[in-house]
Design a protein around this motif. Structure first.
Motif, short mmCIF file in Angstrom:
data_model
loop_
_atom_site.label_atom_id
_atom_site.label_comp_id
_atom_site.label_asym_id
_atom_site.label_seq_id
_atom_site.Cartn_x
_atom_site.Cartn_y
_atom_site.Cartn_z
N VAL A 73 6.82 -40.69 -25.81
CA VAL A 73 5.95 -40.06 -26.81
C VAL A 73 4.93 -41.08 -27.32
O VAL A 73 3.76 -40.75 -27.55
CB VAL A 73 6.78 -39.45 -27.97
CG1 VAL A 73 5.89 -38.88 -29.05
CG2 VAL A 73 7.72 -38.38 -27.44
N GLY A 74 5.35 -42.33 -27.49
CA GLY A 74 4.41 -43.39 -27.86
C GLY A 74 3.34 -43.57 -26.80
O GLY A 74 2.16 -43.77 -27.12
N LEU A 75 3.73 -43.49 -25.54
CA LEU A 75 2.76 -43.59 -24.45
C LEU A 75 1.80 -42.40 -24.46
O LEU A 75 0.60 -42.55 -24.19
CB LEU A 75 3.49 -43.67 -23.11
CG LEU A 75 2.62 -43.81 -21.87
CD1 LEU A 75 1.79 -45.07 -21.94
CD2 LEU A 75 3.47 -43.79 -20.62
N LEU A 76 2.31 -41.23 -24.79
CA LEU A 76 1.45 -40.05 -24.93
C LEU A 76 0.39 -40.28 -26.01
O LEU A 76 -0.78 -39.93 -25.83
CB LEU A 76 2.28 -38.82 -25.25
CG LEU A 76 1.53 -37.51 -25.45
CD1 LEU A 76 0.84 -37.09 -24.16
CD2 LEU A 76 2.47 -36.43 -25.95
N GLY A 77 0.80 -40.89 -27.12
CA GLY A 77 -0.16 -41.22 -28.18
C GLY A 77 -1.19 -42.23 -27.70
O GLY A 77 -2.37 -42.15 -28.08
N THR A 78 -0.76 -43.17 -26.88
CA THR A 78 -1.69 -44.15 -26.32
C THR A 78 -2.73 -43.46 -25.44
O THR A 78 -3.93 -43.74 -25.54
CB THR A 78 -0.92 -45.19 -25.49
OG1 THR A 78 0.03 -45.83 -26.34
CG2 THR A 78 -1.84 -46.22 -24.89
N ILE A 79 -2.28 -42.56 -24.60
CA ILE A 79 -3.19 -41.85 -23.71
C ILE A 79 -4.16 -40.99 -24.51
O ILE A 79 -5.36 -40.96 -24.23
CB ILE A 79 -2.40 -41.02 -22.68
CG1 ILE A 79 -1.66 -41.96 -21.74
CG2 ILE A 79 -3.30 -40.07 -21.92
CD1 ILE A 79 -0.65 -41.29 -20.85
N GLU A 80 -3.64 -40.30 -25.53
CA GLU A 80 -4.52 -39.48 -26.37
C GLU A 80 -5.59 -40.34 -27.06
O GLU A 80 -6.76 -39.98 -27.10
CB GLU A 80 -3.70 -38.75 -27.42
CG GLU A 80 -4.54 -37.91 -28.35
CD GLU A 80 -3.78 -37.38 -29.54
OE1 GLU A 80 -4.09 -36.26 -29.95
OE2 GLU A 80 -2.89 -38.10 -30.05
N ALA A 81 -5.18 -41.49 -27.57
CA ALA A 81 -6.14 -42.38 -28.25
C ALA A 81 -7.16 -42.94 -27.27
O ALA A 81 -8.35 -43.09 -27.61
CB ALA A 81 -5.39 -43.50 -28.95
N MET A 82 -6.74 -43.25 -26.06
CA MET A 82 -7.69 -43.78 -25.07
C MET A 82 -8.69 -42.71 -24.64
O MET A 82 -9.86 -43.02 -24.39
CB MET A 82 -6.94 -44.36 -23.87
CG MET A 82 -6.08 -45.57 -24.21
SD MET A 82 -6.95 -46.87 -25.09
CE MET A 82 -7.99 -47.52 -23.81
N ILE A 83 -8.24 -41.46 -24.55
CA ILE A 83 -9.17 -40.38 -24.24
C ILE A 83 -10.22 -40.26 -25.34
O ILE A 83 -11.41 -40.11 -25.06
CB ILE A 83 -8.41 -39.05 -24.03
CG1 ILE A 83 -7.62 -39.10 -22.73
CG2 ILE A 83 -9.35 -37.86 -24.05
CD1 ILE A 83 -6.67 -37.95 -22.54
N GLU A 84 -9.79 -40.34 -26.61
CA GLU A 84 -10.74 -40.31 -27.72
C GLU A 84 -11.67 -41.52 -27.66
O GLU A 84 -12.87 -41.40 -27.96
CB GLU A 84 -10.00 -40.28 -29.05
CG GLU A 84 -9.31 -38.97 -29.33
CD GLU A 84 -8.56 -38.97 -30.66
OE1 GLU A 84 -8.89 -39.80 -31.53
OE2 GLU A 84 -7.66 -38.13 -30.80
N LEU A 85 -11.15 -42.68 -27.27
CA LEU A 85 -11.98 -43.88 -27.16
C LEU A 85 -13.05 -43.69 -26.09
O LEU A 85 -14.22 -44.03 -26.30
CB LEU A 85 -11.09 -45.08 -26.82
CG LEU A 85 -11.80 -46.39 -26.49
CD1 LEU A 85 -12.54 -46.91 -27.71
CD2 LEU A 85 -10.81 -47.41 -25.97
#
Length: 142
Positions: A73-85
């Motif tokens: 789930v933490g990795l999912l948050g990382t991916i979501e944040a990188m998409i926003e970046l």
């Protein structure tokens, strides 16, 4: 949602805001995991080992699953944040350092939260597994 989060200190609210919805999900999953861990320890303590494994064993796989799911789930948050970046970079170019820093910050916060929650639960889930398997086997008297 605001009413539910009013009990948190201001710094924790800021951290939740920076981490996004995924961080809130990590918080809820880790609260569930810790509630079950505390419940099982209290149950073992109250029963002093008598008939503990029958009522506690069904909860142990859920705790172990939560320990394994939290880093993902933490990795999912990382991916979501990188998409926003990448969205910020596409909109404003690579010159918007503040927008990029916010995305990187969110990615690191969710990764850290998932790992910390998982690692903190890992020890106690292993300990509970050992204690419950110890109480499940018949004890030999010397």
């Amino acid at each position: 949602m605001e009413i539910l989060l009013n009990w948190l200190p201001l710094d924790a609210l800021r951290l939740l805001e920076r981490g996004g919805m995924i961080l809130l999900l990590i918080l809820l999953l880790s609260l569930m995991m810790w509630s079950l861990i505390i419940y099982l320890y209290l149950h073992i303590w109250w029963r002093n080992g008598e008939q503990v494994s029958d009522r506690c064993m069904p909860w142990l796989p859920l705790i172990i699953s939560l320990v394994q799911i939290l880093p993902m789930v933490g990795l999912l948050g990382t991916i979501e944040a990188m998409i926003e970046l990448f969205h910020v970079i596409a909109q404003h170019g690579s010159g918007n350092i503040r927008g990029m820093a916010g995305g990187i910050s969110q990615a690191l916060i969710t990764t850290m939260a998932g790992l910390v929650a998982s690692l903190s639960g890992y020890y106690f889930s292993s300990d509970l597994q050992h204690r419950l398997s110890y109480h499940a086997t018949p004890q030999e008297s010397l």
